[in-house]
Write an enzyme that holds these catalytic residues in place. Sequence first.
Site, short mmCIF file in Angstrom:
data_model
loop_
_atom_site.label_atom_id
_atom_site.label_comp_id
_atom_site.label_asym_id
_atom_site.label_seq_id
_atom_site.Cartn_x
_atom_site.Cartn_y
_atom_site.Cartn_z
N ARG A 1 59.70 -2.29 -9.99
CA ARG A 1 59.73 -1.78 -8.62
C ARG A 1 60.94 -0.88 -8.50
O ARG A 1 61.94 -1.05 -9.21
CB ARG A 1 59.83 -2.92 -7.60
CG ARG A 1 58.69 -3.95 -7.66
CD ARG A 1 58.93 -5.05 -6.64
NE ARG A 1 57.85 -6.03 -6.62
CZ ARG A 1 57.85 -7.17 -7.32
NH1 ARG A 1 58.89 -7.46 -8.10
NH2 ARG A 1 56.84 -8.01 -7.24
N LYS B 1 61.68 -9.77 -6.17
CA LYS B 1 61.62 -10.26 -4.80
C LYS B 1 62.18 -11.67 -4.73
O LYS B 1 61.92 -12.50 -5.60
CB LYS B 1 60.18 -10.23 -4.28
CG LYS B 1 59.63 -8.82 -4.09
CD LYS B 1 58.24 -8.85 -3.50
CE LYS B 1 57.72 -7.44 -3.23
NZ LYS B 1 56.36 -7.44 -2.65
N HIS C 1 55.93 3.50 -7.59
CA HIS C 1 54.95 2.42 -7.50
C HIS C 1 53.70 2.75 -8.31
O HIS C 1 53.08 1.85 -8.88
CB HIS C 1 54.59 2.16 -6.03
CG HIS C 1 54.34 0.72 -5.75
ND1 HIS C 1 55.29 -0.26 -5.97
CD2 HIS C 1 53.26 0.06 -5.26
CE1 HIS C 1 54.81 -1.44 -5.64
NE2 HIS C 1 53.58 -1.28 -5.21
N ARG D 1 54.35 1.91 -11.83
CA ARG D 1 54.24 0.45 -12.00
C ARG D 1 52.77 0.04 -12.15
O ARG D 1 52.42 -0.73 -13.05
CB ARG D 1 54.88 -0.23 -10.80
CG ARG D 1 54.72 -1.75 -10.73
CD ARG D 1 55.53 -2.28 -9.55
NE ARG D 1 55.17 -3.61 -9.14
CZ ARG D 1 55.64 -4.74 -9.68
NH1 ARG D 1 56.49 -4.68 -10.68
NH2 ARG D 1 55.26 -5.92 -9.22
N HIS E 1 54.76 -11.03 -10.44
CA HIS E 1 53.89 -11.48 -9.36
C HIS E 1 53.97 -12.99 -9.22
O HIS E 1 53.84 -13.72 -10.22
CB HIS E 1 52.43 -11.09 -9.63
CG HIS E 1 52.16 -9.63 -9.46
ND1 HIS E 1 51.07 -9.00 -10.03
CD2 HIS E 1 52.83 -8.67 -8.78
CE1 HIS E 1 51.10 -7.72 -9.70
NE2 HIS E 1 52.15 -7.49 -8.95
N TYR F 1 43.90 -5.64 -11.24
CA TYR F 1 43.89 -4.70 -12.36
C TYR F 1 42.65 -4.86 -13.24
O TYR F 1 42.33 -3.98 -14.02
CB TYR F 1 45.17 -4.86 -13.19
CG TYR F 1 46.38 -4.45 -12.40
CD1 TYR F 1 46.63 -3.10 -12.12
CD2 TYR F 1 47.26 -5.40 -11.87
CE1 TYR F 1 47.72 -2.72 -11.36
CE2 TYR F 1 48.35 -5.02 -11.12
CZ TYR F 1 48.58 -3.68 -10.86
OH TYR F 1 49.65 -3.31 -10.10
#
Length: 318
Positions: free
Chosen positions: A164, A188, A256, A259, A282, A291
């Site tokens: 990110r 995150k 992004h 990514r 994730h 994906y």
Amino acid sequence: MATIRSRASSSSRNSDVFSEYLAFLRVEKGLSPLTCEAYGRDLTMFAEYIERDSVTLLAARHQHVAGFLAHLQTHGVESRSSARKLSCLRGFYRWLLIDKRIHHDPTVNLESPSTWKVLPKSLAESEVSSMMERAAIAADHPQADAVALRDRAILELLYAGGLRVSELTGLDVADLSLDAGRALVRGKGDKERLVPLGEPAVRAIEAYLSRGRAGLLRHTSGAAPRELFLSVRGHPLTRQWVWQLVKASDATASPHRLRHSCATHMVEHGADLRTVQTLLGHADIATTQVYTHLALGRLKAVHRAHHPRGRIQPAAQE
């Protein structure tokens, strides 16, 4: 006049509970400043919407949240963005319920806006290759400056590690283990993960560290910044600047999208979803499963090319 005073009172009460919740997210939940900012924007938007009817956040009802979602749809807000705002409100009202400030959750029985049709967009492998080749030509030039070396390293790292943009700008020199071909990334919620780097990315970063970063540090005074990537003035790069850099490299690209391209190309070449989930950081495998949809087109093409009965035969003429 009474209406104006009522709205002012609602705004003041909203501000108080709003500040408490953001403090809870930072301290108790340990969310990153960027995540808290996003939650804050979503809550502010909802608070401003209901303040028009002199309603406070504590007094909001089902119809207010439903009306807010309809308002977003009317004004062309994408379903994925609306779903994120609803998720934010659900967390907020769950916190109020646990704290016994309200007795009814206004987000109950509200369906989340459909998001499954919104697939992340990625670049073709040839497009990524062209972007990297252009950056390499500039960086390998005998008169290449520190900026060209830095820009190539940024592009290679974004694509190789699926980072990110906030993870890239927060990367310190000490987070690199180039001998092992990896970097320690903080995602995150300040969750750390080790990201493997391919040889092109390692070589680009090594060239930047040996021949570029020192030149950018010449413009700084005092202690040298810990951050890996610096501006021409020797300051840490901002997220907005990195976005502009990638756009300048390719008008259709973004950090992004690089990514997403990293993840899509890995799945297309046979990587399993758990590996991609770990690479991208994730929390939920369901986020990574998107994906598989992106790779389905290539799967069909491979099937048609290599399966004995994969090709669609033209209808026989009578």
